[in-house]
Design a protein around this motif. Structure first.
Motif, PDB file in Angstrom:
ATOM      1  N   LEU A  33      13.394  20.042  -4.850  1.00 51.35           N
ATOM      2  CA  LEU A  33      14.474  20.644  -5.641  1.00 51.35           C
ATOM      3  C   LEU A  33      13.910  21.848  -6.347  1.00 51.35           C
ATOM      4  O   LEU A  33      12.894  21.729  -7.018  1.00 51.35           O
ATOM      5  CB  LEU A  33      15.039  19.660  -6.668  1.00 51.35           C
ATOM      6  N   PRO A  34      14.457  22.988  -6.297  1.00 50.04           N
ATOM      7  CA  PRO A  34      15.590  23.390  -5.461  1.00 50.04           C
ATOM      8  C   PRO A  34      15.186  23.438  -3.987  1.00 50.04           C
ATOM      9  O   PRO A  34      14.011  23.480  -3.653  1.00 50.04           O
ATOM     10  CB  PRO A  34      15.937  24.785  -5.979  1.00 50.04           C
ATOM     11  N   PHE A  81      10.427  20.875  -7.864  1.00 53.98           N
ATOM     12  CA  PHE A  81      10.248  19.464  -8.176  1.00 53.98           C
ATOM     13  C   PHE A  81      10.129  18.707  -6.860  1.00 53.98           C
ATOM     14  O   PHE A  81      11.020  18.772  -6.023  1.00 53.98           O
ATOM     15  CB  PHE A  81      11.431  18.960  -9.000  1.00 53.98           C
ATOM     16  N   VAL A  82       9.017  17.995  -6.677  1.00 53.83           N
ATOM     17  CA  VAL A  82       8.764  17.268  -5.435  1.00 53.83           C
ATOM     18  C   VAL A  82       8.954  15.783  -5.680  1.00 53.83           C
ATOM     19  O   VAL A  82       8.409  15.230  -6.630  1.00 53.83           O
ATOM     20  CB  VAL A  82       7.332  17.531  -4.921  1.00 53.83           C
ATOM     21  N   THR A  83       9.738  15.160  -4.821  1.00 50.21           N
ATOM     22  CA  THR A  83       9.941  13.719  -4.876  1.00 50.21           C
ATOM     23  C   THR A  83       9.408  13.112  -3.589  1.00 50.21           C
ATOM     24  O   THR A  83       9.717  13.585  -2.498  1.00 50.21           O
ATOM     25  CB  THR A  83      11.440  13.382  -5.005  1.00 50.21           C
ATOM     26  N   ILE A  84       8.596  12.074  -3.725  1.00 47.93           N
ATOM     27  CA  ILE A  84       8.118  11.344  -2.559  1.00 47.93           C
ATOM     28  C   ILE A  84       9.162  10.253  -2.308  1.00 47.93           C
ATOM     29  O   ILE A  84       9.240   9.281  -3.053  1.00 47.93           O
ATOM     30  CB  ILE A  84       6.731  10.716  -2.790  1.00 47.93           C
ATOM     31  N   THR A  85       9.983  10.419  -1.285  1.00 48.73           N
ATOM     32  CA  THR A  85      11.080   9.483  -1.057  1.00 48.73           C
ATOM     33  C   THR A  85      10.617   8.207  -0.368  1.00 48.73           C
ATOM     34  O   THR A  85      11.196   7.150  -0.585  1.00 48.73           O
ATOM     35  CB  THR A  85      12.198  10.134  -0.240  1.00 48.73           C
ATOM     36  N   ALA A  86       9.591   8.304   0.467  1.00 56.12           N
ATOM     37  CA  ALA A  86       9.083   7.122   1.162  1.00 56.12           C
ATOM     38  C   ALA A  86       7.675   7.400   1.664  1.00 56.12           C
ATOM     39  O   ALA A  86       7.315   8.557   1.911  1.00 56.12           O
ATOM     40  CB  ALA A  86       9.980   6.759   2.335  1.00 56.12           C
ATOM     41  N   VAL A 146       0.839  -1.202   0.000  1.00 57.46           N
ATOM     42  CA  VAL A 146       0.000   0.000   0.000  1.00 57.46           C
ATOM     43  C   VAL A 146       0.872   1.249   0.000  1.00 57.46           C
ATOM     44  O   VAL A 146       0.595   2.218  -0.712  1.00 57.46           O
ATOM     45  CB  VAL A 146      -0.969  -0.013   1.212  1.00 57.46           C
ATOM     46  N   GLY A 147       1.952   1.239   0.754  1.00 60.26           N
ATOM     47  CA  GLY A 147       2.872   2.376   0.798  1.00 60.26           C
ATOM     48  C   GLY A 147       3.487   2.664  -0.563  1.00 60.26           C
ATOM     49  O   GLY A 147       3.576   3.826  -0.980  1.00 60.26           O
ATOM     50  N   ARG A 148       3.908   1.628  -1.270  1.00 58.72           N
ATOM     51  CA  ARG A 148       4.482   1.817  -2.610  1.00 58.72           C
ATOM     52  C   ARG A 148       3.445   2.376  -3.581  1.00 58.72           C
ATOM     53  O   ARG A 148       3.763   3.240  -4.404  1.00 58.72           O
ATOM     54  CB  ARG A 148       5.058   0.506  -3.145  1.00 58.72           C
ATOM     55  N   GLN A 149       2.202   1.881  -3.494  1.00 58.38           N
ATOM     56  CA  GLN A 149       1.153   2.367  -4.378  1.00 58.38           C
ATOM     57  C   GLN A 149       0.843   3.834  -4.102  1.00 58.38           C
ATOM     58  O   GLN A 149       0.711   4.642  -5.025  1.00 58.38           O
ATOM     59  CB  GLN A 149      -0.119   1.518  -4.223  1.00 58.38           C
ATOM     60  N   ILE A 150       0.757   4.194  -2.831  1.00 58.89           N
ATOM     61  CA  ILE A 150       0.495   5.588  -2.464  1.00 58.89           C
ATOM     62  C   ILE A 150       1.650   6.470  -2.904  1.00 58.89           C
ATOM     63  O   ILE A 150       1.442   7.577  -3.410  1.00 58.89           O
ATOM     64  CB  ILE A 150       0.214   5.708  -0.949  1.00 58.89           C
ATOM     65  N   GLN A 151       2.880   5.999  -2.747  1.00 61.76           N
ATOM     66  CA  GLN A 151       4.060   6.755  -3.165  1.00 61.76           C
ATOM     67  C   GLN A 151       4.001   7.037  -4.666  1.00 61.76           C
ATOM     68  O   GLN A 151       4.223   8.164  -5.109  1.00 61.76           O
ATOM     69  CB  GLN A 151       5.330   5.974  -2.812  1.00 61.76           C
ATOM     70  N   LYS A 152       3.682   6.032  -5.441  1.00 59.06           N
ATOM     71  CA  LYS A 152       3.592   6.186  -6.895  1.00 59.06           C
ATOM     72  C   LYS A 152       2.480   7.179  -7.262  1.00 59.06           C
ATOM     73  O   LYS A 152       2.682   8.090  -8.070  1.00 59.06           O
ATOM     74  CB  LYS A 152       3.313   4.823  -7.531  1.00 59.06           C
ATOM     75  N   ASP A 153       1.309   7.021  -6.643  1.00 65.36           N
ATOM     76  CA  ASP A 153       0.175   7.886  -6.968  1.00 65.36           C
ATOM     77  C   ASP A 153       0.413   9.324  -6.510  1.00 65.36           C
ATOM     78  O   ASP A 153       0.056  10.272  -7.224  1.00 65.36           O
ATOM     79  CB  ASP A 153      -1.110   7.332  -6.355  1.00 65.36           C
ATOM     80  N   LEU A 154       1.023   9.500  -5.336  1.00 67.17           N
ATOM     81  CA  LEU A 154       1.316  10.862  -4.874  1.00 67.17           C
ATOM     82  C   LEU A 154       2.308  11.552  -5.808  1.00 67.17           C
ATOM     83  O   LEU A 154       2.194  12.748  -6.081  1.00 67.17           O
ATOM     84  CB  LEU A 154       1.855  10.850  -3.444  1.00 67.17           C
ATOM     85  N   GLY A 155       3.279  10.801  -6.296  1.00 67.63           N
ATOM     86  CA  GLY A 155       4.236  11.367  -7.247  1.00 67.63           C
ATOM     87  C   GLY A 155       3.537  11.885  -8.491  1.00 67.63           C
ATOM     88  O   GLY A 155       3.821  12.995  -8.967  1.00 67.63           O
ATOM     89  N   GLU A 156       2.605  11.099  -9.008  1.00 70.37           N
ATOM     90  CA  GLU A 156       1.852  11.528 -10.190  1.00 70.37           C
ATOM     91  C   GLU A 156       0.945  12.715  -9.877  1.00 70.37           C
ATOM     92  O   GLU A 156       0.791  13.619 -10.703  1.00 70.37           O
ATOM     93  CB  GLU A 156       1.040  10.358 -10.734  1.00 70.37           C
ATOM     94  N   ILE A 157       0.360  12.718  -8.698  1.00 70.35           N
ATOM     95  CA  ILE A 157      -0.511  13.836  -8.305  1.00 70.35           C
ATOM     96  C   ILE A 157       0.289  15.124  -8.239  1.00 70.35           C
ATOM     97  O   ILE A 157      -0.149  16.166  -8.738  1.00 70.35           O
ATOM     98  CB  ILE A 157      -1.201  13.530  -6.956  1.00 70.35           C
ATOM     99  N   PHE A 158       1.478  15.073  -7.633  1.00 70.75           N
ATOM    100  CA  PHE A 158       2.295  16.288  -7.530  1.00 70.75           C
ATOM    101  C   PHE A 158       2.792  16.753  -8.888  1.00 70.75           C
ATOM    102  O   PHE A 158       2.986  17.943  -9.104  1.00 70.75           O
ATOM    103  CB  PHE A 158       3.466  16.091  -6.565  1.00 70.75           C
ATOM    104  N   GLN A 159       2.982  15.837  -9.821  1.00 71.77           N
ATOM    105  CA  GLN A 159       3.431  16.231 -11.158  1.00 71.77           C
ATOM    106  C   GLN A 159       2.301  16.823 -11.991  1.00 71.77           C
ATOM    107  O   GLN A 159       2.506  17.785 -12.727  1.00 71.77           O
ATOM    108  CB  GLN A 159       4.017  15.029 -11.902  1.00 71.77           C
TER     109      GLN A 159
END
Length: 128
Positions: A55-56, A33-38, A9-22
């Motif tokens: 970043l920055p 640029f926002v990276t969801i590290t964990a 579930v954590g990996r799925q949320i990480q992937k989806d949050l990354g797409e949401i922020f993009q």
């Protein structure tokens, strides 16, 4: 120790949050640029703690506060993506991931350590 379900579930949320922020929430990041590290999920899957890297690096705290103020919007976008996989959409908590800064600090500390060379007489006595 996280269970396999929590990790999945954590990996799925990480992937989806990354797409949401993009795509959906790029107006919240003000060009950073926002990276969801964990993402760490509680055993009951009710709370997801997301660790963010920016970043920055300027204005990290302001960006985090903006994201925290818009948690409801982000959770709704997450719900749209995972509603068929999860029964309950977890509450989101956002934190700044300072792992890279911590690693750089430790590297600096280790590089400043001065180790005197071993005394040849002591090394011969130890081998005998």
């Amino acid at each position: 120790m996280e269970s396999k379900r929590q990790q999945k579930v954590g990996r799925q949320i990480q992937k989806d949050l990354g797409e949401i922020f993009q795509k959906d929430a790029n107006h919240l990041t003000q060009g950073s640029f926002v990276t969801i590290t964990a993402v760490r999920v509680t055993p009951d899957l009710g709370i997801a703690r997301a660790y963010l890297s920016f970043l920055p690096d300027k204005n990290k705290q302001i960006l985090l506060e903006t994201i925290q103020d818009n948690t409801k919007f982000i959770r709704q976008k997450l719900a749209d993506r995972v509603r068929h996989q999860l029964r309950i959409i977890p509450h989101l908590q956002f934190y700044i991931d300072d792992t890279a800064e911590y690693a750089a600090k430790m590297d600096l500390l280790f590089s400043n350590i001065v180790i005197p060379p071993a005394d040849p007489e002591e090394s011969q006595e130890a081998s005998n």
